[in-house]
Design a protein around this motif. Structure first.
Motif, PDB file in Angstrom:
ATOM      1  N   ASP A  72       1.046  -1.014  -0.180  1.00  0.00           N
ATOM      2  CA  ASP A  72      -0.014   0.004   0.075  1.00  0.00           C
ATOM      3  C   ASP A  72       0.633   1.254  -0.068  1.00  0.00           C
ATOM      4  O   ASP A  72       0.446   2.314  -0.100  1.00  0.00           O
ATOM      5  CB  ASP A  72      -0.891  -0.049   1.206  1.00  0.00           C
ATOM      6  CG  ASP A  72      -2.018  -1.100   1.142  1.00  0.00           C
ATOM      7  OD1 ASP A  72      -2.617  -1.027   0.222  1.00  0.00           O
ATOM      8  OD2 ASP A  72      -2.122  -1.830   2.102  1.00  0.00           O
ATOM      9  N   ARG A  73       2.196   1.319   0.391  1.00  0.00           N
ATOM     10  CA  ARG A  73       2.700   2.270   0.527  1.00  0.00           C
ATOM     11  C   ARG A  73       4.408   2.019   0.186  1.00  0.00           C
ATOM     12  O   ARG A  73       4.761   0.996   0.219  1.00  0.00           O
ATOM     13  CB  ARG A  73       2.899   2.725   1.792  1.00  0.00           C
ATOM     14  CG  ARG A  73       3.676   3.934   2.422  1.00  0.00           C
ATOM     15  CD  ARG A  73       3.600   4.141   3.917  1.00  0.00           C
ATOM     16  NE  ARG A  73       4.230   5.362   4.435  1.00  0.00           N
ATOM     17  CZ  ARG A  73       4.206   5.612   5.412  1.00  0.00           C
ATOM     18  NH1 ARG A  73       4.261   4.785   6.574  1.00  0.00           N
ATOM     19  NH2 ARG A  73       4.934   7.049   5.931  1.00  0.00           N
ATOM     20  N   PHE A  75       8.046   3.504   1.131  1.00  0.00           N
ATOM     21  CA  PHE A  75       8.644   4.548   1.951  1.00  0.00           C
ATOM     22  C   PHE A  75       9.837   4.737   2.302  1.00  0.00           C
ATOM     23  O   PHE A  75      10.557   3.403   2.356  1.00  0.00           O
ATOM     24  CB  PHE A  75       7.766   4.255   3.489  1.00  0.00           C
ATOM     25  CG  PHE A  75       8.197   5.087   4.634  1.00  0.00           C
ATOM     26  CD1 PHE A  75       7.573   6.589   4.643  1.00  0.00           C
ATOM     27  CD2 PHE A  75       8.954   4.562   5.586  1.00  0.00           C
ATOM     28  CE1 PHE A  75       7.986   7.467   5.716  1.00  0.00           C
ATOM     29  CE2 PHE A  75       9.453   5.481   6.695  1.00  0.00           C
ATOM     30  CZ  PHE A  75       8.974   6.952   6.763  1.00  0.00           C
ATOM     31  N   ASP A  87       7.581   8.910   0.205  1.00  0.00           N
ATOM     32  CA  ASP A  87       6.294   8.575   0.801  1.00  0.00           C
ATOM     33  C   ASP A  87       5.308   8.420  -0.015  1.00  0.00           C
ATOM     34  O   ASP A  87       4.517   9.562  -0.493  1.00  0.00           O
ATOM     35  CB  ASP A  87       6.125   9.647   1.977  1.00  0.00           C
ATOM     36  CG  ASP A  87       5.020   8.924   2.895  1.00  0.00           C
ATOM     37  OD1 ASP A  87       4.547   7.865   2.573  1.00  0.00           O
ATOM     38  OD2 ASP A  87       4.680   9.603   3.853  1.00  0.00           O
ATOM     39  N   ARG A  89       1.689   6.954  -1.442  1.00  0.00           N
ATOM     40  CA  ARG A  89       0.487   5.803  -0.977  1.00  0.00           C
ATOM     41  C   ARG A  89      -0.415   5.582  -1.980  1.00  0.00           C
ATOM     42  O   ARG A  89      -1.062   6.600  -2.522  1.00  0.00           O
ATOM     43  CB  ARG A  89      -0.029   6.424   0.364  1.00  0.00           C
ATOM     44  CG  ARG A  89       0.618   6.810   1.626  1.00  0.00           C
ATOM     45  CD  ARG A  89       0.230   7.310   2.631  1.00  0.00           C
ATOM     46  NE  ARG A  89       1.087   7.748   3.738  1.00  0.00           N
ATOM     47  CZ  ARG A  89       1.017   7.052   5.112  1.00  0.00           C
ATOM     48  NH1 ARG A  89       0.073   5.887   5.089  1.00  0.00           N
ATOM     49  NH2 ARG A  89       1.975   7.414   6.047  1.00  0.00           N
ATOM     50  N   TYR A  90      -0.890   4.317  -2.474  1.00  0.00           N
ATOM     51  CA  TYR A  90      -1.716   4.201  -3.318  1.00  0.00           C
ATOM     52  C   TYR A  90      -3.174   4.902  -3.112  1.00  0.00           C
ATOM     53  O   TYR A  90      -3.730   5.134  -3.936  1.00  0.00           O
ATOM     54  CB  TYR A  90      -1.681   2.746  -3.467  1.00  0.00           C
ATOM     55  CG  TYR A  90      -0.629   2.096  -4.316  1.00  0.00           C
ATOM     56  CD1 TYR A  90      -0.532   1.933  -5.728  1.00  0.00           C
ATOM     57  CD2 TYR A  90       0.387   1.519  -3.607  1.00  0.00           C
ATOM     58  CE1 TYR A  90       0.677   1.231  -6.152  1.00  0.00           C
ATOM     59  CE2 TYR A  90       1.614   0.911  -3.982  1.00  0.00           C
ATOM     60  CZ  TYR A  90       1.706   0.854  -5.511  1.00  0.00           C
ATOM     61  OH  TYR A  90       2.621   0.183  -5.906  1.00  0.00           O
ATOM     62  N   ASP A  91      -3.411   4.809  -1.820  1.00  0.00           N
ATOM     63  CA  ASP A  91      -4.861   5.371  -1.435  1.00  0.00           C
ATOM     64  C   ASP A  91      -4.986   6.550  -1.598  1.00  0.00           C
ATOM     65  O   ASP A  91      -6.043   7.433  -1.270  1.00  0.00           O
ATOM     66  CB  ASP A  91      -5.253   4.679   0.081  1.00  0.00           C
ATOM     67  CG  ASP A  91      -4.226   5.528   1.014  1.00  0.00           C
ATOM     68  OD1 ASP A  91      -3.655   6.291   0.910  1.00  0.00           O
ATOM     69  OD2 ASP A  91      -4.590   5.014   2.285  1.00  0.00           O
ATOM     70  N   ARG A  92      -4.024   7.511  -2.262  1.00  0.00           N
ATOM     71  CA  ARG A  92      -4.224   8.984  -2.547  1.00  0.00           C
ATOM     72  C   ARG A  92      -5.152   8.990  -3.890  1.00  0.00           C
ATOM     73  O   ARG A  92      -5.577  10.264  -3.972  1.00  0.00           O
ATOM     74  CB  ARG A  92      -2.956   9.616  -2.471  1.00  0.00           C
ATOM     75  CG  ARG A  92      -2.277   9.630  -1.173  1.00  0.00           C
ATOM     76  CD  ARG A  92      -2.859  10.355  -0.290  1.00  0.00           C
ATOM     77  NE  ARG A  92      -2.245  10.619   1.156  1.00  0.00           N
ATOM     78  CZ  ARG A  92      -2.520   9.663   2.238  1.00  0.00           C
ATOM     79  NH1 ARG A  92      -3.262   8.760   1.954  1.00  0.00           N
ATOM     80  NH2 ARG A  92      -1.618  10.179   3.278  1.00  0.00           N
ATOM     81  N   TYR A  98      -3.800  -0.575  -5.272  1.00  0.00           N
ATOM     82  CA  TYR A  98      -2.700  -1.004  -4.553  1.00  0.00           C
ATOM     83  C   TYR A  98      -1.644  -1.663  -5.497  1.00  0.00           C
ATOM     84  O   TYR A  98      -1.821  -2.025  -6.566  1.00  0.00           O
ATOM     85  CB  TYR A  98      -2.983  -2.071  -3.422  1.00  0.00           C
ATOM     86  CG  TYR A  98      -3.727  -3.336  -3.945  1.00  0.00           C
ATOM     87  CD1 TYR A  98      -3.074  -4.328  -4.393  1.00  0.00           C
ATOM     88  CD2 TYR A  98      -5.034  -3.416  -4.052  1.00  0.00           C
ATOM     89  CE1 TYR A  98      -3.847  -5.581  -5.142  1.00  0.00           C
ATOM     90  CE2 TYR A  98      -5.826  -4.348  -4.510  1.00  0.00           C
ATOM     91  CZ  TYR A  98      -5.152  -5.454  -5.077  1.00  0.00           C
ATOM     92  OH  TYR A  98      -5.845  -6.417  -5.758  1.00  0.00           O
ATOM     93  N   ALA A 197       4.604  -2.506   3.106  1.00  0.00           N
ATOM     94  CA  ALA A 197       5.107  -1.289   2.339  1.00  0.00           C
ATOM     95  C   ALA A 197       6.588  -1.813   1.623  1.00  0.00           C
ATOM     96  O   ALA A 197       7.208  -2.543   2.212  1.00  0.00           O
ATOM     97  CB  ALA A 197       5.370  -0.157   3.456  1.00  0.00           C
ATOM     98  N   ALA A 385       1.327   9.059  -7.031  1.00  0.00           N
ATOM     99  CA  ALA A 385       0.590   7.767  -6.779  1.00  0.00           C
ATOM    100  C   ALA A 385       0.152   7.204  -8.052  1.00  0.00           C
ATOM    101  O   ALA A 385       0.276   6.089  -8.429  1.00  0.00           O
ATOM    102  CB  ALA A 385      -0.743   7.786  -6.071  1.00  0.00           C
TER     103      ALA A 385
END
Length: 415
Positions: A72-73, A75, A87, A89-92, A98, A197, A385
């Protein structure tokens, strides 16, 4: 288009996926592989929403998810002050996207098992040295004097060191990148890193260490992770000469928590040295030979797009053949379908790589002070993302694909 007899050179992920797509469309395929026993090369990779969508369209989504690990990330921190320098994040992005980290062998096995189950013809132990066009058909010359064919179309999926594209009129200029990486696949204790991650540590841009949890390739195997250490290719022999203990001490100095992984490395043979090149063919076909994947375009893995671009290529090729009665028109459509997406991500990879793998102190200074800010201030998080997802521009419609419904994915949502 009428049913074609198609030769596919190379039994890597691009070649295997091409065989599945093209045979499903009614074509007859023959895979020609140089090694006696087809096998994956390398340690691990990231399947992005692009590649996952292609595999889902082949009905292979559940199999590859079972063998991989959801990410998901992305980092990363620099080692001296702990400053965040990566940093993403796919959820952005809306929709629940994902990535999926997998061992290369897991991707290979997923595709090869399907090819074997469908009884595709695979010629092994045959190194293709050339393609000869005679009228409307093409023959392949094999090392040792053998000749295979005739074929209506040849798909070159033989990778970055393709002899076919090197000998063709559309051969691109190749730039060998100064930095490569040592890779190892190791058992990963629970709690060593964030399992969701890709975690990285940096010393300026000259050192990059990463740990990518890749899940369980098979149910009876332990969880694994890929450990990688970037270095200049020219320094690799000297690093080996200085000894494994000294290298492990250097890694431990930057990242003490990696000790359980380092304890498993007892021989240099456990580490694979990956070398990278940057090249992009202006035209991904010549006559009746079409180039896909690393044969047509290769670059640093910094953005994690390589295998995903290859899978998109073969989906777009199959879509173009299905939409035309003439092979020449289909190949032109394939080139048009992939042109913008390939060139954009090749350019992005070329631009981003020096910030993370180079001798430049200035670029590292800029990265360390800007990336964390960009990752927080809209639309920065969404753009980053989209870049990592491979969807900064839409790659799906031109390949005849509909993106997966990620919120209904077979992978559980993180708690």
């Amino acid at each position: 288009m009428k049913s074609l007899k198609i030769a596919i050179v190379g039994a890597g992920p691009a070649g295997l996926a091409a065989a599945l797509f093209l045979s499903r469309a009614g074509h007859t395929t023959e895979i020609i592989e140089r090694f006696d026993n087809p096998a994956p090369v390398g340690s691990a990779l990231m399947l992005q929403p692009t590649g996952l969508t292609v595999l889902e369209s082949l009905g292979l989504g559940p199999a590859i998810h079972a063998a991989g690990n959801r990410i998901d990330r992305l980092f990363g921190t620099e080692t001296k002050r702990g400053r965040i320098v990566l940093d993403v994040r796919y959820d952005r992005l809306a929709g629940g996207r994902y990535g999926l980290a997998v061992h290369r062998a897991a991707l290979f096995d997923t595709l090869y098992d399907e090819v074997s189950a469908r009884r595709h013809i695979v010629f092994t132990g045959r190194r293709v040295t050339g393609a000869l066009e005679e009228g409307s058909q093409t023959y392949l010359t094999i090392e040792g004097g053998e000749r295979l064919g005739p074929y209506d179309l040849v798909v070159d999926a033989s990778g970055a060191r393709s002899e076919l594209i090197a000998a063709s009129p559309v051969a691109p200029q190749t730039r060998n990148l100064a930095y490569g990486a040592f890779w190892a696949t190791l058992n990963c204790p629970d709690g060593l890193v964030d399992e969701r991650a890709l975690t990285q540590r940096y010393d300026q841009a000259k050192v990059m260490i990463g740990v990518l949890p890749i899940g369980q390739r098979k149910p009876d195997l332990p969880k694994q992770a890929a450990l990688f250490w970037s270095l200049k290719i020219a320094d690799a022999d000297e690093v080996r000469r200085q000894g494994l203990d000294r290298w492990k001490s250097a890694v431990r100095g930057y990242w003490p928590e990696c000790q359980p992984l380092l304890d498993q490395i007892i021989d240099w043979d456990q580490l694979t040295l990956a070398r990278y090149t940057h090249r992009t063919a202006a035209m991904p076909y010549s006559g009746r030979t079409v180039f896909v994947g690393d044969s047509a375009h290769s670059t640093s893995p910094q953005l994690g797009q390589g295998a995903n671009m290859a899978l998109l290529d073969v989906a777009a090729l199959a879509h173009a053949l299905a939409g035309n009665e003439d092979i020449g028109a289909a190949l032109a459509d394939y080139a048009n379908a992939r042109r913008m997406h390939v060139r954009l991500f090749q350019l992005l990879s070329l631009v981003f790589t020096p910030f993370y793998q180079s001798n430049s102190t200035a670029l590292a200074w800029i990265r360390d002070r800007l990336v964390a800010t960009i990752a927080k201030v809209p639309p920065g998080p969404q753009i980053l993302a989209s870049i990592v997802s491979g969807t900064l521009i839409d790659p799906f419609a031109s390949a005849g694909l509909s993106e997966c419904d990620w919120l209904r994915s077979v992978v559980p949502q993180p708690s």
